[in-house]
Design an enzyme around this catalytic site. Structure first.
Site, PDB file in Angstrom:
ATOM      1  N   HIS A  65      24.385  27.039  25.429  1.00  0.00           N
ATOM      2  CA  HIS A  65      25.370  26.982  24.330  1.00  0.00           C
ATOM      3  C   HIS A  65      24.930  27.867  23.154  1.00  0.00           C
ATOM      4  CE1 HIS A  65      28.627  24.262  22.347  1.00  0.00           C
ATOM      5  NE2 HIS A  65      28.663  25.482  21.838  1.00  0.00           N
TER       6      HIS A  65
ATOM      7  N   ILE B 171      39.038  34.195  19.793  1.00  0.00           N
ATOM      8  CA  ILE B 171      37.893  34.451  20.685  1.00  0.00           C
ATOM      9  C   ILE B 171      38.397  35.014  22.012  1.00  0.00           C
ATOM     10  CG2 ILE B 171      35.917  33.443  21.904  1.00  0.00           C
ATOM     11  CD1 ILE B 171      35.746  31.347  19.641  1.00  0.00           C
TER      12      ILE B 171
ATOM     13  N   ARG C  38      34.175  24.722  26.080  1.00  0.00           N
ATOM     14  CA  ARG C  38      33.551  23.408  26.098  1.00  0.00           C
ATOM     15  C   ARG C  38      33.344  23.008  27.554  1.00  0.00           C
ATOM     16  NH1 ARG C  38      32.171  24.201  21.635  1.00  0.00           N
ATOM     17  NH2 ARG C  38      32.635  23.005  19.755  1.00  0.00           N
TER      18      ARG C  38
ATOM     19  N   SER D 150      27.584  31.294  19.521  1.00  0.00           N
ATOM     20  CA  SER D 150      27.614  31.751  18.124  1.00  0.00           C
ATOM     21  C   SER D 150      26.216  31.999  17.553  1.00  0.00           C
ATOM     22  CB  SER D 150      28.338  30.708  17.259  1.00  0.00           C
ATOM     23  OG  SER D 150      27.664  29.466  17.315  1.00  0.00           O
TER      24      SER D 150
ATOM     25  N   GLU E  64      26.120  17.938  27.161  1.00  0.00           N
ATOM     26  CA  GLU E  64      24.950  18.738  26.742  1.00  0.00           C
ATOM     27  C   GLU E  64      23.969  17.855  25.974  1.00  0.00           C
ATOM     28  OE1 GLU E  64      26.425  22.008  24.409  1.00  0.00           O
ATOM     29  OE2 GLU E  64      27.702  22.702  26.022  1.00  0.00           O
TER      30      GLU E  64
END
Ligand code: DGY
Length: 321
Positions: free
Chosen positions: A287, A160, A240, A290, A269
């Site tokens: 978030h 990533i 994160r 993806s 979260e």
């Protein structure tokens, strides 16, 4: 094993993934997509051979230790597996699989969106427009931070991180990185390696976190390290939330020591630190790194490939332990 393996699926997955689950597994699913308590999860797991879980189900050692003996595998619908105590799972002989690679591009896209959104004050600008405060064009209004030619430091140069670097090179950014080990030249592509992440900080006009959450990276960006960044640096986090110390980052955003932050992930979260909301120089997303149809299908399929391989006695395509 006679018949289909019994699978507990903790969250509602995309339709194509649900269809494959129904075809190949005797599954307990979660069509209402409610978040189960640990007690509910443990009770539903009774008699199941495996669990298709996600980052919303914390699996610390005391939960792993209470999983029914029937559970032999955890397939997490995520590349990150910090929510699972891997050592505890390994001790119990529970195999863990995750979903690397298939979400690199989607997550790097969101990284670039956060970088640009923060640098160009996108939240503040859209708020001005939508709230009717936009009166005229101004030579001095809504000024952001220039991106072209600036230095981007990437902590965690896995797939990533490298996908983000590729995108940032398209914006003529100069790439610095810190990683457990130095990359081969064909992967490094001219980026400057810093063996010690502390040494990278003074070179980061922008800093992006693309590392896993570990004891070493937890609260990495604290008050002391913020002082090592150039004045007016921009912070990007798509990894994160706990990689940054919220209190320190919020104080630096208020003082201007950090010019802006683009954050897709948060500590605790979805109960993130609401002080971020009051700051015009934050660009915040819930978030969604993806969250594309294609990527979530691919993540679900990789979970099932992992499970299929496990039940067929083959090596997992993406094994964690
Ligand atoms: C991942 O795959 O780890 C994403 O961040 C979702 O949690």
């Amino acid at each position: 094993m006679s018949g289909k393996p019994k699978l507990l699926v903790t969250r509602l997955t995309p339709p194509n993934v649900e269809a494959r689950i129904a075809r190949d597994y005797d599954a307990i699913t979660n069509p209402e997509d409610v978040i189960w308590s640990t007690a509910e999860l443990l009770s539903k797991a009774e008699g199941c051979d495996a669990i298709l879980c996600s980052p919303t189900e914390p699996m610390p050692a005391d939960v792993i230790d209470r999983l029914p003996d029937s559970v032999k595998m955890l397939a997490t619908f995520s590349v990150g597996y910090d929510q699972i105590d891997i050592a505890a799972a390994t001790r119990r002989g529970i195999k863990v699989g995750n979903t690397p690679d298939v979400l690199d591009d989607a997550t790097a896209d969101i990284g670039m969106l956060c970088l640009l959104g923060a640098a160009r004050m996108a939240h503040n600008a859209t708020t001005v427009l939508r709230s009717g405060q936009w009166k005229r064009w101004e030579p001095t209004g809504l000024l952001g931070t220039h991106v072209t030619g600036k230095r981007l430091g990437i902590l965690g140069m896995g797939r990533i991180g490298r996908a983000l670097a590729k995108r940032a090179r398209g914006f003529d950014m100069e790439i610095h990185y810190s990683n457990r080990s130095r990359l081969a030249p064909e992967l490094e592509q001219g980026a400057t390696f810093h063996a010690d992440p502390e040494d990278m900080l003074p070179h980061c006009d922008f800093i992006s976190f693309n590392c896993p959450l570990t004891d070493k990276t937890r609260h990495f960006l604290n008050a002391e390290r913020i002082e090592k960044l150039p004045q007016g640096a921009v912070v990007v986090n798509t990894a994160r939330g706990p990689v940054v110390d919220d209190k320190a980052v919020i104080a630096a955003l208020k003082s201007g020591r950090i010019a802006a932050a683009g954050l897709d992930v948060f500590e605790d979260e979805p109960n993130f630190n609401r002080a971020y909301l009051d700051l015009p120089n934050t660009f915040l997303l819930p978030h969604i790194g993806s969250a594309t149809v294609e990527t979530r299908d691919a993540m679900g399929f990789l979970c099932l490939d992992n499970l299929d391989a496990f039940f067929a006695g083959r090596p997992l395509p993406a094994a964690v332990n």
